[in-house]
Write an enzyme that holds these catalytic residues in place. Structure first.
Site, PDB file in Angstrom:
ATOM      1  N   ARG A  75      -3.072  15.901  19.303  1.00 57.01           N
ATOM      2  CA  ARG A  75      -3.376  17.324  19.442  1.00 57.01           C
ATOM      3  C   ARG A  75      -4.324  17.645  18.293  1.00 57.01           C
ATOM      4  O   ARG A  75      -4.051  17.304  17.152  1.00 57.01           O
ATOM      5  CB  ARG A  75      -2.092  18.147  19.382  1.00 57.01           C
ATOM      6  CG  ARG A  75      -1.083  17.686  20.437  1.00 57.01           C
ATOM      7  CD  ARG A  75      -0.002  18.696  20.675  1.00 57.01           C
ATOM      8  NE  ARG A  75       1.155  18.089  21.347  1.00 57.01           N
ATOM      9  CZ  ARG A  75       1.373  18.110  22.666  1.00 57.01           C
ATOM     10  NH1 ARG A  75       0.513  18.698  23.460  1.00 57.01           N
ATOM     11  NH2 ARG A  75       2.445  17.555  23.187  1.00 57.01           N
ATOM     12  N   ASP A 106      -2.802  21.107  30.716  1.00 55.88           N
ATOM     13  CA  ASP A 106      -3.586  22.351  30.773  1.00 55.88           C
ATOM     14  C   ASP A 106      -4.279  22.678  29.454  1.00 55.88           C
ATOM     15  O   ASP A 106      -5.379  23.228  29.441  1.00 55.88           O
ATOM     16  CB  ASP A 106      -2.749  23.528  31.278  1.00 55.88           C
ATOM     17  CG  ASP A 106      -1.486  23.734  30.469  1.00 55.88           C
ATOM     18  OD1 ASP A 106      -1.184  22.890  29.600  1.00 55.88           O
ATOM     19  OD2 ASP A 106      -0.800  24.744  30.699  1.00 55.88           O
ATOM     20  N   THR A 129       0.349  14.530  32.824  1.00 50.39           N
ATOM     21  CA  THR A 129       1.433  15.193  32.081  1.00 50.39           C
ATOM     22  C   THR A 129       2.716  15.031  32.872  1.00 50.39           C
ATOM     23  O   THR A 129       2.684  15.076  34.112  1.00 50.39           O
ATOM     24  CB  THR A 129       1.124  16.693  31.848  1.00 50.39           C
ATOM     25  OG1 THR A 129       2.340  17.351  31.452  1.00 50.39           O
ATOM     26  CG2 THR A 129       0.595  17.407  33.072  1.00 50.39           C
ATOM     27  N   ASP A 131       5.035  17.089  33.116  1.00 50.92           N
ATOM     28  CA  ASP A 131       5.600  18.388  33.520  1.00 50.92           C
ATOM     29  C   ASP A 131       5.272  18.827  34.946  1.00 50.92           C
ATOM     30  O   ASP A 131       5.933  19.701  35.490  1.00 50.92           O
ATOM     31  CB  ASP A 131       5.136  19.487  32.557  1.00 50.92           C
ATOM     32  CG  ASP A 131       5.706  19.284  31.167  1.00 50.92           C
ATOM     33  OD1 ASP A 131       6.741  18.603  31.055  1.00 50.92           O
ATOM     34  OD2 ASP A 131       5.120  19.798  30.195  1.00 50.92           O
ATOM     35  N   ASP A 133       2.976  20.749  35.933  1.00 45.04           N
ATOM     36  CA  ASP A 133       2.783  22.206  35.928  1.00 45.04           C
ATOM     37  C   ASP A 133       1.321  22.592  36.090  1.00 45.04           C
ATOM     38  O   ASP A 133       0.859  23.567  35.515  1.00 45.04           O
ATOM     39  CB  ASP A 133       3.337  22.791  34.618  1.00 45.04           C
ATOM     40  CG  ASP A 133       2.703  22.155  33.389  1.00 45.04           C
ATOM     41  OD1 ASP A 133       1.984  21.150  33.533  1.00 45.04           O
ATOM     42  OD2 ASP A 133       2.931  22.660  32.281  1.00 45.04           O
ATOM     43  N   ALA A 190      23.426  17.117  40.622  1.00 43.62           N
ATOM     44  CA  ALA A 190      23.978  18.018  39.602  1.00 43.62           C
ATOM     45  C   ALA A 190      24.690  19.209  40.240  1.00 43.62           C
ATOM     46  O   ALA A 190      24.321  19.646  41.337  1.00 43.62           O
ATOM     47  CB  ALA A 190      22.856  18.518  38.704  1.00 43.62           C
ATOM     48  N   GLU A 191      25.683  19.736  39.534  1.00 38.17           N
ATOM     49  CA  GLU A 191      26.436  20.896  40.028  1.00 38.17           C
ATOM     50  C   GLU A 191      25.627  22.174  39.869  1.00 38.17           C
ATOM     51  O   GLU A 191      25.677  23.069  40.692  1.00 38.17           O
ATOM     52  CB  GLU A 191      27.746  21.051  39.242  1.00 38.17           C
ATOM     53  CG  GLU A 191      28.895  20.283  39.826  1.00 38.17           C
ATOM     54  CD  GLU A 191      28.624  18.797  39.895  1.00 38.17           C
ATOM     55  OE1 GLU A 191      28.350  18.205  38.842  1.00 38.17           O
ATOM     56  OE2 GLU A 191      28.656  18.230  40.993  1.00 38.17           O
TER      57      GLU A 191
HETATM   58  P1  ATP Z   1       0.894  18.578  27.747  1.00 36.31           P
HETATM   59  O1  ATP Z   1       0.951  19.524  28.925  1.00 36.31           O
HETATM   60  O2  ATP Z   1       1.436  17.253  28.090  1.00 36.31           O
HETATM   61  O3  ATP Z   1       1.447  19.163  26.484  1.00 36.31           O
HETATM   62  P2  ATP Z   1      -1.781  19.376  27.037  1.00 36.31           P
HETATM   63  O4  ATP Z   1      -3.107  18.810  27.395  1.00 36.31           O
HETATM   64  O5  ATP Z   1      -1.448  20.723  27.627  1.00 36.31           O
HETATM   65  O6  ATP Z   1      -0.674  18.305  27.419  1.00 36.31           O
HETATM   66  P3  ATP Z   1      -2.078  20.573  24.405  1.00 36.31           P
HETATM   67  O7  ATP Z   1      -1.513  20.145  23.115  1.00 36.31           O
HETATM   68  O8  ATP Z   1      -1.744  21.942  24.886  1.00 36.31           O
HETATM   69  O9  ATP Z   1      -1.654  19.446  25.455  1.00 36.31           O
HETATM   70  O10 ATP Z   1      -3.673  20.468  24.316  1.00 36.31           O
HETATM   71  C1  ATP Z   1      -4.300  19.266  23.897  1.00 36.31           C
HETATM   72  C2  ATP Z   1      -5.485  19.579  23.026  1.00 36.31           C
HETATM   73  O11 ATP Z   1      -6.455  20.339  23.754  1.00 36.31           O
HETATM   74  C3  ATP Z   1      -5.182  20.438  21.804  1.00 36.31           C
HETATM   75  O12 ATP Z   1      -4.656  19.697  20.739  1.00 36.31           O
HETATM   76  C4  ATP Z   1      -6.573  20.963  21.471  1.00 36.31           C
HETATM   77  O13 ATP Z   1      -7.339  20.017  20.747  1.00 36.31           O
HETATM   78  C5  ATP Z   1      -7.199  21.142  22.851  1.00 36.31           C
HETATM   79  N1  ATP Z   1      -7.106  22.563  23.209  1.00 36.31           N
HETATM   80  C6  ATP Z   1      -6.060  23.220  23.763  1.00 36.31           C
HETATM   81  N2  ATP Z   1      -6.321  24.536  23.887  1.00 36.31           N
HETATM   82  C7  ATP Z   1      -7.561  24.728  23.393  1.00 36.31           C
HETATM   83  C8  ATP Z   1      -8.426  25.867  23.205  1.00 36.31           C
HETATM   84  N3  ATP Z   1      -8.039  27.084  23.576  1.00 36.31           N
HETATM   85  N4  ATP Z   1      -9.645  25.647  22.654  1.00 36.31           N
HETATM   86  C9  ATP Z   1     -10.054  24.430  22.291  1.00 36.31           C
HETATM   87  N5  ATP Z   1      -9.289  23.328  22.415  1.00 36.31           N
HETATM   88  C10 ATP Z   1      -8.077  23.461  22.955  1.00 36.31           C
END
Ligand code: ATP
Length: 327
Positions: A75, A106, A129, A131, A133, A190-191
């Site tokens: 991240r 996302d 991912t 999730d 989602d 699951a219940e």
């Molecule tokens: P997961 O759903 O598995 O957590 P993800 O892709 O949603 O995966 P995030 O940690 O939310 O994981 O985002 C990954 C990286 O994307 C962030 O560490 C950041 O570098 C970049 N990122 C997320 N949001 C923004 C934003 N608004 N502007 C610029 N970069 C972003």
């Protein structure tokens, strides 16, 4: 439009089983179509630092079955800044990279959209991912494997629950989405299933557990998504039930990060292979700002923006089935 000769691939955000199969697919598709391929280590963090590696068809031998990601994931706070993204663009230019495939969730796609708006740099997203989602695909890479891992773990917990007549609260992953909880809950019998999308209400849960007792159940499993909206975490939920139903011997099990690991299921490997090929084909075709996904077993593409903002809805029919199964 500039011809795409060199494509970069990265994994970003939370890791998911099947990311390696997706990397392999992107690399092999590049080789097949005669494009060069570069791996970016640690997602946007590695992009800013220029942490790149040339990848050939042979670089990705024997990874289709491996969990995690050979390119590592991260991240990146810096990518959220204009300065960070400027460094990222400089590195892409310096390395003559013409397009990029981002495998992530996302958050990663939000970063991709912002980057494209600033630099008009061609990007295709692959949903990776656990999730599930993300709008625009029935399945994200890693979700099927995570589900199977959760079901296997809950099956094991059931053995000990029934041996001791215990009630187990099992927390599964899913901060904002209850897909793992609902599907693993139904699959593992699951219940009760507590998910962020539905506030079941604590009273209803107590009633349901009382009813289970009355109708002869001696042990029970309640699956809780980590983002459940009951206002209590899984330990507080367990305590609440213990206080209100003292006849129950309550235990808690948090499955945690084991749900992210392990060898990807066949479904995730095939999905990753299909989406990887499509992502490269779209880039070579001059397309950008799209996410590849699966719909009715067909590979489709959706605008990345829509994938982020489209939302996700829980399957009402499955909720009904879950209710009926707990009779
Ligand atoms: P997961 O759903 O598995 O957590 P993800 O892709 O949603 O995966 P995030 O940690 O939310 O994981 O985002 C990954 C990286 O994307 C962030 O560490 C950041 O570098 C970049 N990122 C997320 N949001 C923004 C934003 N608004 N502007 C610029 N970069 C972003």
């Amino acid at each position: 439009m500039k011809e795409i000769k060199k494509i970069a691939v990265m994994t970003s955000g939370g890791d998911a089983p099947g990311m390696n199969a997706a990397i392999r697919s992107v690399v092999r598709a590049c080789a097949y179509y005669g494009a060069n391929c570069v791996g970016i280590y640690r997602g946007y963090e590695g992009l800013i630092e220029g942490d790149f590696i040339e990848l050939t068809a042979r670089s990705v031998n024997n990874i289709i079955n491996k969990g995690g990601t050979i390119l590592k994931s991260a991240r990146s706070k810096e990518f959220r800044t204009k300065e960070g993204r400027a460094k990222a663009f400089e590195n892409l230019k310096e390395n003559e990279i013409d397009g990029m495939v981002v495998i992530g969730g996302d958050g990663s796609f939000t970063g991709a959209v912002i980057f494209n708006e600033e630099y008009n740099f061609p990007i295709i997203g692959i949903p990776g991912t656990i999730d599930n989602d993300i709008f625009g695909t029935s399945h994200t890479i890693g979700y099927d494997t995570a589900l199977n891992t959760a079901v296997e773990a809950i099956d094991k917990i059931r053995d000990t629950a029934s041996s001791h007549n215990r009630l187990f609260f099992v927390e599964v992953m899913g901060r904002d989405a209850g897909f793992i909880a609902l599907n693993a809950g139904v699959g593992a019998g699951a219940e009760e299933i507590l998910i962020p999308e539905e506030n079941l209400g604590l009273d209803r849960m107590l009633e349901s557990l009382k009813k289970s007792r009355r109708t002869g159940k001696s042990s029970s499993i309640v699956v809780v998504a980590e983002g459940d909206k009951s206002g209590k975490n899984v330990y507080e939920l367990a305590k609440y039930v213990e206080e209100n139903l003292p006849e129950y011997d309550v235990r808690v099990s948090v499955l945690g990060h084991m749900q992210r690991g392990g060898s990807p299921s066949c479904f995730d490997r095939v999905l990753a292979s299909r989406l990887g090929v499509k992502s490269v084909e779209l880039l070579l075709d001059g397309q950008t700002n799209l996410m590849v996904g699966l719909n009715n077993n067909e590979v489709i593409s959706t605008s990345i923006k829509e994938a982020i903002t489209g939302g996700h809805s829980i399957n009402q029919e499955l909720l009904r089935v879950s209710d009926i199964m707990t009779t």
